[in-house]
Motif scaffolding. Structure first.
Motif, mmCIF file in Angstrom:
data_model
loop_
_atom_site.group_PDB
_atom_site.id
_atom_site.type_symbol
_atom_site.label_atom_id
_atom_site.label_comp_id
_atom_site.label_asym_id
_atom_site.label_seq_id
_atom_site.Cartn_x
_atom_site.Cartn_y
_atom_site.Cartn_z
ATOM 1 N N UNK A 104 0.734 -22.220 4.064
ATOM 2 C CA UNK A 104 0.447 -20.873 3.565
ATOM 3 C C UNK A 104 -0.486 -20.140 4.512
ATOM 4 N N UNK A 105 -1.481 -20.851 5.060
ATOM 5 C CA UNK A 105 -2.435 -20.225 5.973
ATOM 6 C C UNK A 105 -1.732 -19.647 7.199
ATOM 7 N N UNK A 106 -0.819 -20.414 7.792
ATOM 8 C CA UNK A 106 -0.092 -19.920 8.964
ATOM 9 C C UNK A 106 0.822 -18.757 8.600
ATOM 10 N N UNK A 107 1.534 -18.892 7.486
ATOM 11 C CA UNK A 107 2.447 -17.828 7.077
ATOM 12 C C UNK A 107 1.687 -16.538 6.833
ATOM 13 N N UNK A 108 0.528 -16.640 6.195
ATOM 14 C CA UNK A 108 -0.270 -15.449 5.911
ATOM 15 C C UNK A 108 -0.709 -14.771 7.192
ATOM 16 N N UNK A 109 -1.034 -15.561 8.221
ATOM 17 C CA UNK A 109 -1.424 -14.977 9.498
ATOM 18 C C UNK A 109 -0.295 -14.207 10.155
ATOM 19 N N UNK A 110 0.913 -14.759 10.114
ATOM 20 C CA UNK A 110 2.077 -14.076 10.696
ATOM 21 C C UNK A 110 2.379 -12.796 9.928
ATOM 22 N N UNK A 111 2.376 -12.874 8.588
ATOM 23 C CA UNK A 111 2.694 -11.710 7.757
ATOM 24 C C UNK A 111 1.675 -10.594 7.967
ATOM 25 N N UNK A 112 0.389 -10.948 8.031
ATOM 26 C CA UNK A 112 -0.657 -9.942 8.215
ATOM 27 C C UNK A 112 -0.520 -9.253 9.571
ATOM 28 N N UNK A 113 -0.136 -10.002 10.591
ATOM 29 C CA UNK A 113 0.019 -9.414 11.919
ATOM 30 C C UNK A 113 1.176 -8.417 11.940
ATOM 31 N N UNK A 114 2.305 -8.787 11.367
ATOM 32 C CA UNK A 114 3.449 -7.874 11.329
ATOM 33 C C UNK A 114 3.106 -6.622 10.529
ATOM 34 N N UNK A 115 2.418 -6.792 9.402
ATOM 35 C CA UNK A 115 2.014 -5.649 8.590
ATOM 36 C C UNK A 115 1.112 -4.707 9.381
ATOM 37 N N UNK A 116 0.226 -5.261 10.195
ATOM 38 C CA UNK A 116 -0.683 -4.419 10.980
ATOM 39 C C UNK A 116 0.076 -3.565 11.987
ATOM 40 N N UNK A 117 1.170 -4.092 12.533
ATOM 41 C CA UNK A 117 1.984 -3.301 13.454
ATOM 42 C C UNK A 117 2.611 -2.111 12.726
ATOM 43 N N UNK A 118 3.130 -2.367 11.532
ATOM 44 C CA UNK A 118 3.784 -1.306 10.763
ATOM 45 C C UNK A 118 2.777 -0.248 10.354
ATOM 46 N N UNK A 119 1.651 -0.676 9.795
ATOM 47 C CA UNK A 119 0.624 0.250 9.317
ATOM 48 C C UNK A 119 0.031 1.049 10.475
ATOM 49 N N UNK A 120 0.018 0.464 11.673
ATOM 50 C CA UNK A 120 -0.565 1.136 12.827
ATOM 51 C C UNK A 120 0.276 2.253 13.407
ATOM 52 N N UNK A 121 1.504 2.420 12.934
ATOM 53 C CA UNK A 121 2.352 3.508 13.436
ATOM 54 C C UNK A 121 1.753 4.846 13.020
ATOM 55 N N UNK A 122 1.626 5.755 13.953
ATOM 56 C CA UNK A 122 0.883 6.998 13.702
ATOM 57 C C UNK A 122 1.751 8.220 13.452
ATOM 58 N N UNK A 123 3.054 8.103 13.574
ATOM 59 C CA UNK A 123 3.944 9.235 13.314
ATOM 60 C C UNK A 123 4.625 9.065 11.957
ATOM 61 N N UNK A 124 5.224 10.125 11.462
ATOM 62 C CA UNK A 124 5.963 10.116 10.200
ATOM 63 C C UNK A 124 5.080 9.763 9.008
ATOM 64 N N UNK A 125 3.794 10.085 9.092
ATOM 65 C CA UNK A 125 2.915 9.829 7.964
ATOM 66 C C UNK A 125 3.160 10.845 6.857
ATOM 67 N N UNK A 126 3.112 10.372 5.623
ATOM 68 C CA UNK A 126 3.137 11.243 4.454
ATOM 69 C C UNK A 126 1.784 11.107 3.771
ATOM 70 N N UNK A 127 1.046 12.213 3.669
ATOM 71 C CA UNK A 127 -0.264 12.185 3.022
ATOM 72 C C UNK A 127 -0.106 12.337 1.517
ATOM 73 N N UNK A 128 -0.626 11.378 0.787
ATOM 74 C CA UNK A 128 -0.478 11.374 -0.661
ATOM 75 C C UNK A 128 -1.447 12.356 -1.313
ATOM 76 N N UNK A 129 -1.066 12.841 -2.466
ATOM 77 C CA UNK A 129 -1.949 13.737 -3.216
ATOM 78 C C UNK A 129 -3.085 12.967 -3.868
#
Length: 286
Positions: free
Chosen positions: A115-140
């Motif tokens: 689980x520890x290794x899997x969590x590290x891989x998942x968190x890294x991939x998520x950081x790439x997605x969240x780090x994208x700076x275009x196509x942002x939608x600002x929530x109300x």
């Protein structure tokens, strides 16, 4: 490094292959994002980076009678995927024989390390997605994604010629935003969805044809990205080696030292500021 104490002596022979298989099994069960991106691992054996060509879209030409065809000289660029993420989990187990002889105890240790290794891989991939700076939608409102806001994000995908109904588009949200979706009638009313109500099942299986997942890798509050829609081809991933296990007897501690590790890397298919990447992030207001 954790030191796990048990009763009795130590084993002369440590079955590293047994632990590798068990830890890999648990890790794979926990890896979801890892299987929803484009995998170039077959190109990564022995390499510390991979050059992935970006083939430019061709433009059709009209041919007139009696004229020859015109050939294009492609000037394709490349994205370089660097395998620089080395993660590990390590333990000292003082009674390895007892641990391996008890299936329940063995499963506890193997599942924890996997689980520890899997969590590290998942968190890294998520950081790439969240780090994208275009196509942002600002929530109300913080961590509340309204139907109109989600449709606005999907419109951005369509503007980039991305089909969000093709089965390779995924929707992730932090726990609060996910539960907020559960309260949106557009997404939960059985008569509007044409299926069993998520109110009774407790799950939002699909919204607008996209699988929906809650994840703590998307944070809450502040100016965080509370949810993301992304295409499989938007993220590149590769591992030089998957989960591996190594062990040796440590006479100083009268214990068996167990180390599991993984080496991988990833990047977006386009630059962070490229609107054609196939990612839409739903960001809390400033």
């Amino acid at each position: 490094m954790a030191n796990v104490t048990g009763r009795g002596g130590t084993a002369d022979v440590f079955l590293a292959e047994l632990w590798s298989d068990a830890i890999l099994d648990y890790a794979q069960k926990r890896m979801i994002l890892r299987n929803q991106v484009t995998d170039f691992s077959t190109m990564a054996q022995g390499a510390d980076s991979i050059n992935i060509p970006k083939v430019a879209e061709d433009t059709k030409r009209d041919k007139s009678a009696g004229t020859g065809v015109t050939y294009d000289a492609n000037t394709d660029t490349a994205r370089t995927l660097v395998l620089d993420q080395h993660i590990y989990e390590a333990k000292r187990i003082e009674d390895i024989a007892m641990v391996q002889s008890s299936q329940d105890l063995f499963n506890v240790y193997a599942s924890s390390m996997g689980y520890s290794l899997a969590k590290g891989v998942e968190a890294y991939i998520a950081s790439l997605i969240v780090g994208h700076t275009q196509n942002n939608v600002t929530l109300a409102t913080d961590d509340i994604i309204l139907p109109a806001e989600l449709r606005g994000g999907l419109e951005k995908l369509l503007d980039g010629n991305h089909d969000y109904t093709d089965g390779d588009t995924f929707f992730y949200a932090n726990p609060k935003a996910y539960m907020g979706l559960m309260g949106q009638g557009d997404f939960t009313k059985a008569n509007e969805r044409g299926e069993g109500s998520p109110i009774s099942s407790g799950q939002l299986v699909n919204i607008y044809g996209m699988p929906v997942y809650p994840s703590t890798d998307w944070t809450e509050g502040g100016t965080a990205v509370s949810g993301s829609v992304f295409k499989k081809e938007a993220v590149y991933f590769a591992e030089q080696f998957g989960v591996r296990s190594q062990a040796s007897y440590d006479i100083d501690h009268l214990a068996t030292s167990v180390v599991v590790d993984q080496l991988f890397g990833g990047l977006l298919s386009h630059a962070n500021n490229d609107a054609d990447c196939g990612i839409v992030n739903f960001k809390n207001p400033a």
